[in-house]
Motif scaffolding. Structure first.
Motif, PDB file in Angstrom:
ATOM      1  N   ASN A  64     -45.477 -22.185 -10.383  1.00 47.04           N
ATOM      2  CA  ASN A  64     -45.561 -20.730 -10.279  1.00 47.04           C
ATOM      3  C   ASN A  64     -44.645 -20.037 -11.288  1.00 47.04           C
ATOM      4  O   ASN A  64     -44.987 -18.982 -11.841  1.00 47.04           O
ATOM      5  N   GLN A  65     -43.476 -20.637 -11.526  1.00 47.06           N
ATOM      6  CA  GLN A  65     -42.573 -20.054 -12.500  1.00 47.06           C
ATOM      7  C   GLN A  65     -43.139 -20.135 -13.918  1.00 47.06           C
ATOM      8  O   GLN A  65     -43.063 -19.177 -14.697  1.00 47.06           O
ATOM      9  N   LEU A  92     -35.421 -11.708 -18.337  1.00 45.82           N
ATOM     10  CA  LEU A  92     -35.248 -11.026 -17.051  1.00 45.82           C
ATOM     11  C   LEU A  92     -36.082 -11.690 -15.964  1.00 45.82           C
ATOM     12  O   LEU A  92     -35.636 -11.811 -14.809  1.00 45.82           O
ATOM     13  N   TYR A  93     -37.272 -12.158 -16.303  1.00 51.03           N
ATOM     14  CA  TYR A  93     -38.119 -12.810 -15.300  1.00 51.03           C
ATOM     15  C   TYR A  93     -37.503 -14.129 -14.828  1.00 51.03           C
ATOM     16  O   TYR A  93     -37.522 -14.442 -13.630  1.00 51.03           O
ATOM     17  N   LEU A  94     -36.938 -14.909 -15.758  1.00 54.74           N
ATOM     18  CA  LEU A  94     -36.279 -16.158 -15.359  1.00 54.74           C
ATOM     19  C   LEU A  94     -35.083 -15.879 -14.461  1.00 54.74           C
ATOM     20  O   LEU A  94     -34.808 -16.642 -13.521  1.00 54.74           O
ATOM     21  N   HIS A 104     -38.189 -16.501  -1.640  1.00 61.28           N
ATOM     22  CA  HIS A 104     -39.173 -16.752  -0.581  1.00 61.28           C
ATOM     23  C   HIS A 104     -40.037 -15.514  -0.349  1.00 61.28           C
ATOM     24  O   HIS A 104     -40.159 -15.014   0.771  1.00 61.28           O
ATOM     25  N   VAL A 105     -40.631 -15.010  -1.417  1.00 59.90           N
ATOM     26  CA  VAL A 105     -41.544 -13.877  -1.309  1.00 59.90           C
ATOM     27  C   VAL A 105     -42.969 -14.361  -1.547  1.00 59.90           C
ATOM     28  O   VAL A 105     -43.200 -15.478  -2.009  1.00 59.90           O
ATOM     29  N   THR A 106     -43.930 -13.513  -1.249  1.00 58.43           N
ATOM     30  CA  THR A 106     -45.338 -13.888  -1.388  1.00 58.43           C
ATOM     31  C   THR A 106     -45.739 -13.940  -2.868  1.00 58.43           C
ATOM     32  O   THR A 106     -45.028 -13.441  -3.749  1.00 58.43           O
ATOM     33  N   LEU A 107     -46.904 -14.538  -3.102  1.00 55.80           N
ATOM     34  CA  LEU A 107     -47.408 -14.630  -4.473  1.00 55.80           C
ATOM     35  C   LEU A 107     -47.756 -13.257  -5.031  1.00 55.80           C
ATOM     36  O   LEU A 107     -47.660 -13.024  -6.245  1.00 55.80           O
ATOM     37  N   GLU A 108     -48.169 -12.322  -4.166  1.00 55.57           N
ATOM     38  CA  GLU A 108     -48.467 -10.971  -4.636  1.00 55.57           C
ATOM     39  C   GLU A 108     -47.209 -10.290  -5.164  1.00 55.57           C
ATOM     40  O   GLU A 108     -47.241  -9.599  -6.203  1.00 55.57           O
ATOM     41  N   LYS A 109     -46.087 -10.492  -4.469  1.00 50.57           N
ATOM     42  CA  LYS A 109     -44.842  -9.893  -4.942  1.00 50.57           C
ATOM     43  C   LYS A 109     -44.338 -10.588  -6.209  1.00 50.57           C
ATOM     44  O   LYS A 109     -43.751  -9.936  -7.083  1.00 50.57           O
ATOM     45  N   LYS A 110     -44.574 -11.890  -6.330  1.00 51.39           N
ATOM     46  CA  LYS A 110     -44.197 -12.571  -7.571  1.00 51.39           C
ATOM     47  C   LYS A 110     -45.042 -12.076  -8.740  1.00 51.39           C
ATOM     48  O   LYS A 110     -44.560 -11.992  -9.883  1.00 51.39           O
ATOM     49  N   GLU A 111     -46.286 -11.737  -8.455  1.00 54.86           N
ATOM     50  CA  GLU A 111     -47.128 -11.151  -9.495  1.00 54.86           C
ATOM     51  C   GLU A 111     -46.622  -9.764  -9.876  1.00 54.86           C
ATOM     52  O   GLU A 111     -46.654  -9.376 -11.060  1.00 54.86           O
ATOM     53  N   ALA A 112     -46.151  -9.015  -8.883  1.00 56.54           N
ATOM     54  CA  ALA A 112     -45.585  -7.696  -9.178  1.00 56.54           C
ATOM     55  C   ALA A 112     -44.284  -7.811  -9.958  1.00 56.54           C
ATOM     56  O   ALA A 112     -43.950  -6.914 -10.750  1.00 56.54           O
TER      57      ALA A 112
END
Length: 425
Positions: A64-65, A92-94, A104-112
């Motif tokens: 995912n990363q 900044l993303y790293l 431990h957030v959802t994939l939608e929040k990781k996309e955001a």
């Protein structure tokens, strides 16, 4: 070294993890066993470590990363930002991905998070970009995106500089489909990008001078300004095109408050156009004032001064008339004497009537106010209705007014009918 078990001299060196071992080829006996280590410094000093720790010497990023970092680079290339902006967004993303608050957030929040990092890096390098543009590219709900964005700013304690509204006009209008030759768009709807952007910036400046920008979101204002600018360049074919159809043609989502911003801008244009001498014979309204947008914008500084001066003069004259009529009303009331000594209801004075009339005229005065002062006032409830809501429980000891007693008095016909009915019963 011979094997102590079988006496064979065929011993080979077998590499296992970071150290080698001596193993007999005949019977498989382990002559010497190395220590499991996790770093080169521990290998030097032969320090024993646990097996679970030895496998984590080189920590590889998860899938995912890697995918999220690739999304950051792809988004930066779509937006055609500078390389320094792309590098800042990737770093900044790293940093954010390994943060404790976003593990431990959802994939939608990781996309955001991908869009948030790109938006923050653009803002830090003075690259104009709106949140709606990021949401449309990532297909993320604006509510979710704004929540993650605010959380990110709070956790990392980032200070984001503000951008100019005029820069946002250029960025927001760059992606319109009306500037590209397409078979799906009629020829009368195609327009030059420089002309639309220039006139939209003038309309945004006019909206800022008339307090329409204060406390408002920029995207609906920019959309309304671009729509009116596009209409004014060729009004003969575009006046019948609605805002919803315009947004579909340009390929952007229509913000809900944009229609209200269009009405407010049209009201301002009508007020200013009424000050132009050559437009006095014309019938100006919200449907026809777009034709004269060029003249209004060309003389907007003078028109604003004239409108404000006219409003000031009307207010001054109204206050003067109010003071004169109040004095006349006070004199008339003083000459009438104390004729209401019997306790009757008081008659409204002339000054009250004049004050209501002047206040009504003031509300019609064309003045420009901030949005917070232009809100419609709620109608006050009737005093009798408010009193009925807060009445005390009935005890039977209350006084009965004359009007209520009259409701219970019966005529002679009603008394005779009541006696006849009682005799039958």
């Amino acid at each position: 070294m011979p094997c102590p078990e079988c006496g064979s001299s065929e011993v080979v060196e077998d590499s296992h993890y970071s150290q080698s071992h001596l193993v007999c080829t005949e019977c498989g006996f382990l002559l010497t066993e190395g220590l499991l280590t996790t770093t080169r410094s521990e290998e030097t000093f032969s320090q024993a470590v646990r097996y679970s720790e030895s496998t984590a010497e080189v920590k590889k990023p998860c899938r995912n990363q890697i995918q999220g970092q690739k999304r950051v680079h792809d988004l930066c290339r779509i937006l055609r930002v500078r390389p320094v902006v792309e590098d800042t967004a990737s770093e900044l993303y790293l940093k954010v991905y390994e943060h404790q608050s976003f593990l431990h957030v959802t994939l939608e929040k990781k996309e955001a998070l991908v869009g948030c990092c790109v938006h923050i890096s653009c803002r830090q390098h003075n690259w104009p970009l709106t949140l709606s543009t990021i949401c449309s590219l990532l297909h993320v709900e604006p509510t979710l995106f704004s929540t993650v964005y605010q959380h990110l700013l709070k956790e990392l304690r980032l200070d984001i500089p503000t951008l100019s509204l005029l820069d946002l006009v250029k960025t927001h209008c760059d992606g319109f489909n009306l500037f590209q030759n397409s078979a799906s768009i009629p020829s009368q709807f195609l327009e030059n990008k420089e002309k639309v952007v220039e006139r939209a910036m003038q309309l945004v400046e006019l909206a800022s001078e008339t307090w329409l920008v204060t406390g408002r979101h920029p995207v609906p204002i920019i959309t309304a300004a671009a729509y009116l600018a596009w209409q004014s360049l060729l009004p003969g074919h575009r006046l019948k095109c609605s805002l919803g159809r315009f947004c579909k043609l340009v390929g952007v989502r229509q913000p809900p408050p944009a229609s209200q911003r269009v009405k407010e801008m049209l009201d301002i244009l009508v007020r200013l156009a009424s000050q132009l001498a050559w437009l006095v014979p014309q019938q100006l309204d919200a449907k026809t004032v777009v034709k004269y947008t060029d003249d209004i914008l060309r003389h907007r500084t003078l028109l604003l001064k004239q409108t404000l001066s006219l409003a000031w003069a009307e207010n001054t004259n109204a206050q003067t008339d109010l003071s004169k009529q109040t004095e006349m009303g006070a004199g008339a009331e003083g000459g009438s004497g104390d004729g209401d000594g019997d306790g009757g209801e008081s008659v409204p004075s002339l000054a009250d009537h004049v004050g209501d009339e002047v206040s009504r005229q003031k509300r019609k005065t064309p003045v420009f106010l901030p949005p917070c002062l232009n809100q419609r006032k709620r109608k006050k409830a009737c005093p009798e209705a408010e009193a009925s809501l807060h009445t005390e429980p009935t005890t039977g000891e209350e006084e009965i007014s004359d009007s209520e007693i009259e409701q219970y008095l019966r005529t002679p016909e009603e008394v005779a009918a009541f006696k006849a009915a009682r005799a039958i019963l």
